[in-house]
Design an enzyme around this catalytic site. Structure first.
Site, PDB file in Angstrom:
ATOM      1  NE  ARG A   1       1.093   8.004   0.335  1.00 45.99           N
ATOM      2  CZ  ARG A   1       1.150   8.268  -0.967  1.00 45.99           C
ATOM      3  NH1 ARG A   1       2.322   8.215  -1.590  1.00 45.99           N
ATOM      4  NH2 ARG A   1       0.067   8.537  -1.652  1.00 45.99           N
TER       5      ARG A   1
ATOM      6  CB  SER B   1      -0.911   0.024   1.235  1.00 44.57           C
ATOM      7  OG  SER B   1      -0.143   0.235   2.406  1.00 44.57           O
ATOM      8  CE  LYS B   2      -3.378   5.966  -1.085  1.00 41.19           C
ATOM      9  NZ  LYS B   2      -4.265   6.627  -2.060  1.00 41.19           N
ATOM     10  NE  ARG B   3      -3.504   5.289   4.241  1.00 40.38           N
ATOM     11  CZ  ARG B   3      -4.167   5.264   3.086  1.00 40.38           C
ATOM     12  NH1 ARG B   3      -3.841   4.365   2.184  1.00 40.38           N
ATOM     13  NH2 ARG B   3      -5.139   6.112   2.828  1.00 40.38           N
TER      14      ARG B   3
END
Length: 491
Positions: A477, A259-261
């Site tokens: 992030r 995931s992009k997180r």
């Protein structure tokens, strides 16, 4: 069970949705489809699934083309190259889907559903309160012809749903897992055609795969639960189903779905951050175990041509392959060190200090510096990889660390959803500030500190446009993740 004839020419596809930056998972599944086709003298097709108009991003389609070509993947048929089975954009095929939905209504394998969104939401809440799995209760499945005619005459909107058998089960073969069976009690009466006339993924996917003569559907394992619906659709149309290969999902180091997180997932990010396409494709080729371990003396370094020669699909391991950025950086370094000095210099000049990039930055700086030597001091954040500001730089005087980090996460969400232009970003950030009672000065100063590492920089929004959306979002992030680790270490 019917499967494509062994002699049928191999045809495979990828079908990304233009809803934002192209995902690294698209390159991963694209690579596997590409290898499969090239090994067997088949065709590799690119189809754009753009029927979700609520999430459609106009610029995303070209980004998909550019990013996939950057990795070295090329397709035999697609929206931009044409082919005998077009159109290859689903938004241009809506009449085809409506005709096929009518076929299902006529043969009784689908029905019109006149339930409103409010009625469906109320049912869903009741099911959740009763701790039941949310699913359509079949309210409209048994309407009489008179009731259907009355609803149509009054102009009542409707969707078209698949009439899943009320008993029994559906079994399909997964080429990596063997036979998989789903009891029909666990398969919902899926919407096939929405009230706006656009198909859902399920109808469009099956119709397109059949009409485009796809022999092998190679996709991520998250689609396993949808496959019984697709098999039922093939049967409803009287069509032969393709072979199904469901690939293990890319995982973070903690085994959660990528995931992009936790990892950058945008292909644009990897291109703009100085990764070589050969290294990224090599890295993705390591996922799953399809490449023999003894290739090139076990160095784990191989070309796309070597993947086509040696990749073995039946050797793919079902455990989720780990998308380890540390390993990708190591592999990228191996490719960089193998370059000739001239090639390395050319890559640096093109990808880090490209003329267009420097020209854009220079236009921001010309009226703001007094000597040319100041250029590097004020623009270093454009070229650095890690920029983590100290708390005294990013923390507003009247804000706590907790509320600042919460607001930074809100900034990230606002920018993710924003078009990447000055007015759009300014509007999104100011709206967020008003909602959260943050002044424009606090709001923009925090973002400036996160992205540039300083409270002094060229104009913020203009800088973000040049820096790019993928790298900006990744920098925010990384900042949030770094602060999370610092907070945890102090407890």
């Amino acid at each position: 069970m019917t499967t494509p004839a062994e002699t049928a020419p191999i045809r495979v596809r990828i079908a990304p949705s233009p809803t934002g930056d192209p995902h690294v998972g698209t390159a991963y599944i694209g690579l596997l489809n590409y290898i499969y086709a090239r090994q067997r003298g088949g065709k590799f097709i690119l189809r754009i699934e753009d029927t979700d108009r609520t999430r459609f991003v106009a610029s995303s389609e070209q980004m998909i083309f550019d990013a996939l070509r950057w990795t070295g993947l090329t397709w035999d048929e697609g929206p931009d190259v044409g082919g005998p089975h077009g159109p290859y954009r689903q938004s241009e095929r809506t009449e085809i889907y409506r005709q096929h939905a009518d076929q299902l209504l006529a043969n009784g394998t689908a029905y019109r559903c006149f339930c409103t969104a409010e009625e469906l939401d109320a049912v869903r809440k009741q099911q959740l309160a009763a701790k039941l799995p949310p699913r359509y209760p079949g309210t409209c499945r048994y309407l009489t012809q008179e009731q259907i005619a009355a609803n149509l005459a009054s102009g009542k909107p409707f969707t078209v749903r698949l009439a899943v058998p009320t008993s029994g089960s559906t079994t399909f073969r997964d080429e990596l897992r063997g036979n998989i069976t789903f009891d029909h009690s666990n398969v919902d009466d899926q919407v096939l055609l929405k009230s706006d006339g656009f198909p859902t993924y399920h109808l469009a996917n099956v119709v397109d795969d059949h009409l485009m003569e796809i022999t092998d559907v190679i996709r991520a394992e998250e689609w396993i639960s949808s496959t019984p619906k697709h098999v039922l659709l093939y049967k409803a149309f009287g069509w032969t189903e393709p072979r199904f290969w469901h690939m293990p999902l890319l995982r973070n180091i903690d085994k959660s779905k990528i995931s992009k997180r936790k990892n950058p997932v945008s292909l644009v990010y990897y291109r703009e951050s100085g990764y070589l396409p050969e290294a990224l494709i090599n890295f993705l080729g390591l996922m799953g175990g399809g490449m023999p371990a003894d290739i090139n003396n076990g160095t784990e370094k191989f070309t796309l041509a070597e993947m086509i020669e040696h990749f073995v699909f039946t050797n793919i391991r079902l455990g989720g392959p780990v998308f380890d950025l540390t390993k990708l950086k190591w592999l990228n370094g191996e490719y960089l060190r193998a370059m000739t000095p001239d090639a390395f210099f050319s890559a640096v000049r093109t990808r880090v200090f490209g003329d267009d990039y420097i020209r854009q930055i220079s236009s921001l700086m010309q009226t703001r510096i007094e000597t040319l030597s100041q250029f590097g001091d004020l623009t270093s954040f454009f070229f650095r990889d890690d920029v983590i500001p100290a708390s005294e730089v990013f923390l507003p005087k009247k804000r706590t660390l907790e509320e600042t980090l919460a607001f930074s996460a809100d900034q990230l969400a606002a920018l993710e959803a924003s078009d990447w232009g000055h007015d759009a970003m300014e509007s999104a950030l100011k709206k967020l500030g008003e909602e959260k009672s943050w002044s424009v000065k606090e709001n923009f100063m925090l973002l400036r500190a996160i992205v540039t590492g300083s409270t002094m920089s060229p104009p913020l929004l203009e800088s973000l446009i040049i820096f790019g959306k993928a790298r900006t979002l990744d920098r925010i992030r990384r900042f949030l993740e770094a602060q999370k680790k610092l907070t945890s270490s102090k407890k």
